[in-house]
Design a protein around this motif. Structure first.
Motif, PDB file in Angstrom:
ATOM      1  N   PHE A   1      -1.151  14.436  -9.195  1.00  0.00           N
ATOM      2  CA  PHE A   1       0.018  14.657  -8.687  1.00  0.00           C
ATOM      3  C   PHE A   1       1.266  14.558  -9.077  1.00  0.00           C
ATOM      4  O   PHE A   1       2.348  14.861  -8.492  1.00  0.00           O
TER       5      PHE A   1
ATOM      6  N   ALA B   1      -8.129  -2.729  -5.148  1.00  0.00           N
ATOM      7  CA  ALA B   1      -7.186  -2.855  -4.182  1.00  0.00           C
ATOM      8  C   ALA B   1      -7.702  -3.656  -2.834  1.00  0.00           C
ATOM      9  O   ALA B   1      -7.051  -4.343  -2.189  1.00  0.00           O
TER      10      ALA B   1
ATOM     11  N   ARG C   1     -14.473   2.200  -8.161  1.00  0.00           N
ATOM     12  CA  ARG C   1     -14.903   3.832  -7.520  1.00  0.00           C
ATOM     13  C   ARG C   1     -15.380   4.702  -8.486  1.00  0.00           C
ATOM     14  O   ARG C   1     -16.381   5.460  -8.354  1.00  0.00           O
TER      15      ARG C   1
ATOM     16  N   LYS D   1      -3.151   4.906 -13.087  1.00  0.00           N
ATOM     17  CA  LYS D   1      -4.054   4.832 -14.330  1.00  0.00           C
ATOM     18  C   LYS D   1      -4.482   6.227 -14.473  1.00  0.00           C
ATOM     19  O   LYS D   1      -5.392   6.782 -14.088  1.00  0.00           O
TER      20      LYS D   1
ATOM     21  N   GLY E   1      -2.083   5.516  -1.115  1.00  0.00           N
ATOM     22  CA  GLY E   1      -3.617   5.417  -1.027  1.00  0.00           C
ATOM     23  C   GLY E   1      -3.856   3.930  -0.877  1.00  0.00           C
ATOM     24  O   GLY E   1      -2.992   2.950  -0.442  1.00  0.00           O
ATOM     25  N   SER E   2      -5.002   3.504  -1.331  1.00  0.00           N
ATOM     26  CA  SER E   2      -5.422   2.081  -1.000  1.00  0.00           C
ATOM     27  C   SER E   2      -4.561   1.075  -1.928  1.00  0.00           C
ATOM     28  O   SER E   2      -4.142   0.171  -1.490  1.00  0.00           O
ATOM     29  N   TRP E   3      -4.398   1.602  -3.302  1.00  0.00           N
ATOM     30  CA  TRP E   3      -3.526   0.500  -4.053  1.00  0.00           C
ATOM     31  C   TRP E   3      -2.112   0.729  -3.678  1.00  0.00           C
ATOM     32  O   TRP E   3      -1.321  -0.297  -3.656  1.00  0.00           O
ATOM     33  N   GLY E   4      -1.585   1.951  -3.221  1.00  0.00           N
ATOM     34  CA  GLY E   4       0.012   2.031  -2.990  1.00  0.00           C
ATOM     35  C   GLY E   4      -0.007   1.235  -1.660  1.00  0.00           C
ATOM     36  O   GLY E   4       0.849   0.426  -1.574  1.00  0.00           O
TER      37      GLY E   4
ATOM     38  N   GLN F   1     -10.379   9.238  -1.055  1.00  0.00           N
ATOM     39  CA  GLN F   1      -9.785   8.395  -2.371  1.00  0.00           C
ATOM     40  C   GLN F   1     -10.077   9.530  -3.467  1.00  0.00           C
ATOM     41  O   GLN F   1     -11.114  10.287  -3.486  1.00  0.00           O
ATOM     42  N   LYS F   2      -9.398   9.069  -4.397  1.00  0.00           N
ATOM     43  CA  LYS F   2      -9.608   9.927  -5.828  1.00  0.00           C
ATOM     44  C   LYS F   2      -9.930   9.271  -7.240  1.00  0.00           C
ATOM     45  O   LYS F   2      -9.740   8.025  -7.218  1.00  0.00           O
TER      46      LYS F   2
ATOM     47  N   PHE G   1       1.788  11.036   1.884  1.00  0.00           N
ATOM     48  CA  PHE G   1       1.500  12.422   1.560  1.00  0.00           C
ATOM     49  C   PHE G   1       0.753  12.765   2.961  1.00  0.00           C
ATOM     50  O   PHE G   1      -0.389  12.234   3.266  1.00  0.00           O
TER      51      PHE G   1
ATOM     52  N   GLN H   1     -10.306   8.971 -11.123  1.00  0.00           N
ATOM     53  CA  GLN H   1      -9.278   9.047 -12.247  1.00  0.00           C
ATOM     54  C   GLN H   1     -10.053   9.576 -13.440  1.00  0.00           C
ATOM     55  O   GLN H   1      -9.602   9.899 -14.627  1.00  0.00           O
TER      56      GLN H   1
ATOM     57  N   ASN I   1      -7.519  -4.955 -10.717  1.00  0.00           N
ATOM     58  CA  ASN I   1      -7.203  -5.033  -9.450  1.00  0.00           C
ATOM     59  C   ASN I   1      -7.711  -4.019  -8.504  1.00  0.00           C
ATOM     60  O   ASN I   1      -7.517  -2.849  -8.318  1.00  0.00           O
TER      61      ASN I   1
END
Ligand SMILES: NC(=O)c1ccc[n+]([C@@H]2O[C@H](COP(=O)([O-])OP(=O)(O)OC[C@H]3O[C@@H](n4cnc5c(N)ncnc54)[C@H](O)[C@@H]3O)[C@@H](O)[C@H]2O)c1
Ligand SMILES: O=P(O)(O)OC[C@H](O)CO
Length: 383
Positions: free
Chosen positions: A122, A178, A294, A145, A36-39, A322-323, A65, A325, A176
């Motif tokens: 996930f 991203a 977000r 997180k 994702g964005s942080w990954g 994006q997800k 993914f 949390q 952080n």
């Protein structure tokens, strides 16, 4: 498992990576699980460093993914063709030594340094599918997180990874966003570790750049709970913004939230240090997430709509894949509070969840009159 997609595209810009197996046989290898964005930013940071650390193989694998883009191209192929994560971090070059791989088993099989960075919902499935497939000398770090709540109680993601896979797992948390780090704007982060300072230093070396300053702290639970719980505070801040309650109210919510983060963490783990809340993972992350995150953004839209449109719907519309949390973490925290009989001692956390599930209106974020005042920590005891 399917063969590595995008292999042809990849090998064209990786003349060093993977060709000198004999010489590099003993070198450490890093895989980032998540894109994702942080990954993607984590991959960029580490990829730039391993080129300069002789004990590391040049190539960094990033598990993707897999999904099909609107153009019909696979995301993995697009990443390997352009060296950008065109969906989750467009416009940012990841580094030519980053290889995207949609095959999880293949992506992790040679790695001895694993970075877990998926949305927390996930991780259960990912860990289950990795059992028995890792090298015996693997060290892991979680950038996730969130938390899992099992019948027997709350479980930190790093603990979950450790228990499922039988490996040590440190954490990296911090203020952080991203997209800002992707643009190489200065920020800090905190590595939380259990006992092994040497491993912590290795993670610090892998992530640190002139624009990303990483500090190790021997308080893995405190660091991880900061990263997890700040998302609930961010939802509260979003409600305040959505209702245009102003700066003083937002500051009050952030202060109350930080206090509940500390008290909740210390009730769960007596080892948690007060000082951890002054690190990047603590107060700094509360600030950045309550202004630029977000979770805040979607909660703001939820409040503006008077709670009439669900978080699920708004997440899809606003975050485009994006997800969030914070909403699930608020529910998980609520389960713990209810189970432990602590609900009345954590009015902010409890209220956030009750607003998210529409039991209360967004305006209740500043109305605690129906709840008892926050008890001093010393008066709250675990059942
Ligand atoms: N984005 C940030 O600024 C930021 C910063 C610090 C920490 N984090 C944390 O990093 C973790 C990862 O977030 P992110 O921002 O990189 O992701 P993201 O929200 O940008 O992207 C969602 C990711 O989930 C993946 N995904 C969707 N369905 C999946 C499935 N069924 N199985 C596995 N993966 C699936 C997508 O492919 C995508 O990679 C989260 O815990 C987040 O809190 C994010
Ligand atoms: O965008 P958010 O709300 O998921 O927050 C991102 C990071 O966790 C901020 O440190």
């Amino acid at each position: 498992m399917p063969p590595l997609e995008g292999e042809t595209a990849t090998t064209t810009h990786h003349s060093n990576a993977g060709n000198n197996g004999g010489i590099d046989g003993n070198k450490s290898r890093v895989t980032v699980v998540g894109s994702g964005s942080w990954g993607s930013v984590a991959a960029k940071l580490i990829a730039s460093n391993i080129l300069n650390i002789t004990s590391f193989h040049d190539e960094l694998k990033m598990w993707v993914f897999e999904e099909t883009l609107q153009s019909g191209e696979k995301l993995t192929d697009a990443i390997n063709r352009t060296n950008e994560n065109v969906k989750y971090l467009p416009g940012i070059k990841l580094g030519n030594n980053v290889v995207a791989d949609p095959d999880l088993d293949n992506a992790v099989k040679d790695a001895n340094m694993l970075v877990f960075v998926t949305p927390h919902q996930f991780i259960d499935h990912i860990c289950k599918s990795l059992v028995g497939k890792l090298r015996s000398d693997v060290e892991a770090i979680s950038l996730i997180k969130g938390m899992e709540v099992k019948i027997e109680g709350p479980c930190l993601i790093s603990t979950f990874i450790s228990e499922q896979l039988g490996i040590n797992c440190s954490v990296l948390m911090g203020a952080n966003l991203a997209n800002e780090i992707a643009e190489e704007k200065f920020s800090e982060a905190t590595v939380g570790y259990r006992d092994n300072r040497e491993i912590a230093e290795q993670w610090v070396q892998l992530f640190s750049t002139p624009y990303f300053m990483v500090t190790p702290v021997k308080d893995v639970e405190g660091v991880e709970l900061c990263g997890t719980l700040k998302n609930v505070v961010a939802i509260a801040a979003g409600f305040v913004d959505g209702l245009a309650m102003g700066n003083n109210t937002k500051a009050a919510i952030m202060r109350l939230g930080l206090r509940e983060m500390r008290d909740f963490s210390k009730l769960l783990f007596s080892s948690v240090e007060d000082n951890t809340f002054y690190e990047s993972c603590g107060v700094a992350d509360v600030i950045t997430t309550c202004f630029g995150g977000r979770n805040r953004k979607v909660a703001e839209a939820f409040a503006k709509n008077g709670g009439k449109r669900s978080f699920d719907e708004l997440e899809v519309e606003i975050l485009q894949g994006q997800k969030l949390q914070g909403v699930s973490t608020a529910r998980e925290v609520y389960e713990v509070l209810r189970h432990q009989g602590w609900l009345e001692s954590f009015p902010l956390f409890a209220t956030v969840h009750e607003i998210c599930i529409s039991h209360l209106p967004p305006s209740a974020i500043v109305n605690y009159s129906k709840r008892k005042p926050i008890l001093p920590l010393s008066e709250v005891s675990a059942h």
